[in-house]
Design an enzyme around this catalytic site. Structure first.
Site, PDB file in Angstrom:
ATOM      1  N   HIS A   1      -7.260  -3.024   9.942  1.00 22.34           N
ATOM      2  CA  HIS A   1      -8.526  -3.711   9.671  1.00 22.34           C
ATOM      3  C   HIS A   1      -9.335  -3.897  10.952  1.00 22.34           C
ATOM      4  CE1 HIS A   1      -6.018  -5.913   6.290  1.00 22.34           C
ATOM      5  NE2 HIS A   1      -6.245  -4.655   5.978  1.00 22.34           N
TER       6      HIS A   1
ATOM      7  N   HIS B   1     -12.929  -3.489   3.835  1.00 22.88           N
ATOM      8  CA  HIS B   1     -11.481  -3.726   3.936  1.00 22.88           C
ATOM      9  C   HIS B   1     -10.890  -3.189   5.250  1.00 22.88           C
ATOM     10  CE1 HIS B   1      -7.310  -3.897   1.886  1.00 22.88           C
ATOM     11  NE2 HIS B   1      -7.151  -3.622   3.156  1.00 22.88           N
TER      12      HIS B   1
ATOM     13  N   HIS C   1      -2.757   2.312   8.344  1.00 27.45           N
ATOM     14  CA  HIS C   1      -3.858   1.519   7.796  1.00 27.45           C
ATOM     15  C   HIS C   1      -3.995   0.245   8.602  1.00 27.45           C
ATOM     16  CE1 HIS C   1      -6.318  -0.822   5.082  1.00 27.45           C
ATOM     17  NE2 HIS C   1      -5.342  -1.693   4.895  1.00 27.45           N
TER      18      HIS C   1
ATOM     19  N   GLU D   1       0.827  -1.222   0.000  1.00 28.80           N
ATOM     20  CA  GLU D   1       0.000   0.000   0.000  1.00 28.80           C
ATOM     21  C   GLU D   1       0.857   1.267   0.000  1.00 28.80           C
ATOM     22  OE1 GLU D   1      -2.890  -0.520  -0.747  1.00 28.80           O
ATOM     23  OE2 GLU D   1      -3.602  -2.368   0.189  1.00 28.80           O
TER      24      GLU D   1
ATOM     25  N   GLU E   1     -17.273  11.884  22.612  1.00 31.69           N
ATOM     26  CA  GLU E   1     -15.974  12.427  22.201  1.00 31.69           C
ATOM     27  C   GLU E   1     -15.758  12.471  20.700  1.00 31.69           C
ATOM     28  OE1 GLU E   1     -12.662  10.439  23.961  1.00 31.69           O
ATOM     29  OE2 GLU E   1     -12.736  11.999  25.510  1.00 31.69           O
TER      30      GLU E   1
HETATM   31  O1  2HA Z   1      -0.566  -4.972   3.995  1.00 35.16           O
HETATM   32  O2  2HA Z   1      -3.496  -4.448   4.761  1.00 35.16           O
HETATM   33  O3  2HA Z   1      -4.250  -3.540   2.423  1.00 35.16           O
HETATM   34  C1  2HA Z   1      -1.708  -5.725   3.972  1.00 35.16           C
HETATM   35  C2  2HA Z   1      -2.889  -4.853   3.807  1.00 35.16           C
HETATM   36  C3  2HA Z   1      -3.246  -4.497   2.459  1.00 35.16           C
HETATM   37 ZN    ZN Z   2      -5.457  -3.698   4.322  1.00 38.63          ZN
END
Ligand code: 2HA
Ligand code: ZN
Length: 270
Positions: free
Chosen positions: A141, A210, A139, A116, A169
């Protein structure tokens, strides 16, 4: 030269993915982080003229020419960063209009930066334009934010308002709200460009089905931003199937704006 593993920014870049893994946000190789560093920070710990390898980036980002980034590696597991930072992290300097990354430290098994990387670097460009103090793109999940993208309208105003209503908040922590991208193929320049465009108006960008991107001035603050949105999503997922008897009203949101000196995104409150 000081030991790079003792650099305060390195210590944070080891603690943060460890903590994110412990929160369950980064299964397997899920998630990635990039931290913008000053040359002066880096030069205490390594010789910036000593380039180990040069790795093509696959995109152009002239605004990042000469900038240093500490970045998690592709295919690497957040849970392992603490045990082998020199394998799971890399320190690169962008050159040639951002088309090349010079590796100065890390990726010791021959690896490279996260898949990414385009989304990260393009997001740094976008955030630096609106906030010169921005240093971090993160980033991950988180389960409840992800779950919410299956059952909630993806309209950005609607999505933001629901999150704001879930914890007092929220409007204080992310007054710009949350931008949302529909499902797109990850790891591409296209999702990178789309994410960066969304980053111009908010520090949080949800990737439907995602995960989420956050941006901020340091790792702790960016972690806290995602943590707050994820907490709100968790509450939503606990109550979404129940009749809503009470909520935080727009009038109450305006009181929060006044009390904390923030302003919710234009047009998002009645
Ligand atoms: O690196 O999260 O979006 C693995 C991920 C790809
Ligand atoms: Zn990801």
């Amino acid at each position: 030269m000081k030991d790079i593993l003792t650099a305060p920014w390195m210590v944070e870049m080891i603690r943060t993915p460890t903590n994110m893994y412990d929160h369950g946000w980064d299964e397997r190789n899920g998630g990635n982080i990039s931290l913008l560093l000053d040359e002066a920070d880096v030069a205490e710990y390594l010789d910036p003229a000593q380039v180990l390898r040069t790795i093509p980036t696959g995109f152009e980002a002239p605004a990042l020419e000469g900038k240093y980034f500490l970045v998690t590696g592709t295919g690497k597991y957040f849970k392992n960063v603490q045990y082998a930072p020199e394998v799971n992290l890399g320190l690169v300097r962008l050159t040639e209009r951002g088309t090349q990354a010079e590796l100065l430290w890390g990726y010791e098994d021959g690896g490279k930066f996260t898949s990414e990387f385009p989304a990260h670097m393009m997001s740094h460009v976008a955030r630096l334009r609106v906030d010169p103090a921005n240093r971090v793109v993160m980033h991950c999940h988180p389960a409840n934010l992800l779950a919410m993208t299956y059952v909630h309208d993806l309209d950005e105003r609607a999505f933001t308002r629901t999150l704001w209503q879930m914890c007092t908040e929220c409007i204080v922590v992310f007054p710009d709200g949350v931008n949302v991208l529909p499902w797109m193929l990850c790891g591409t320049n296209e999702i990178g460009e789309a994410t960066a465009e969304k980053m111009e108006t908010a520090r949080l960008v949800v990737w439907a089905q995602h995960g989420i991107y956050g941006a901020g001035k340091d790792l702790d603050e960016t972690f806290g931003l995602i943590e707050t949105a994820e907490k709100a999503a968790e509450i939503y997922m606990k109550i979404a199937h129940l009749p809503r008897v009470n909520t935080i009203t727009d009038a109450q949101m305006h009181l929060l704006e006044q009390r904390f000196g923030v302003r919710g995104r234009d047009g998002y409150l009645d």
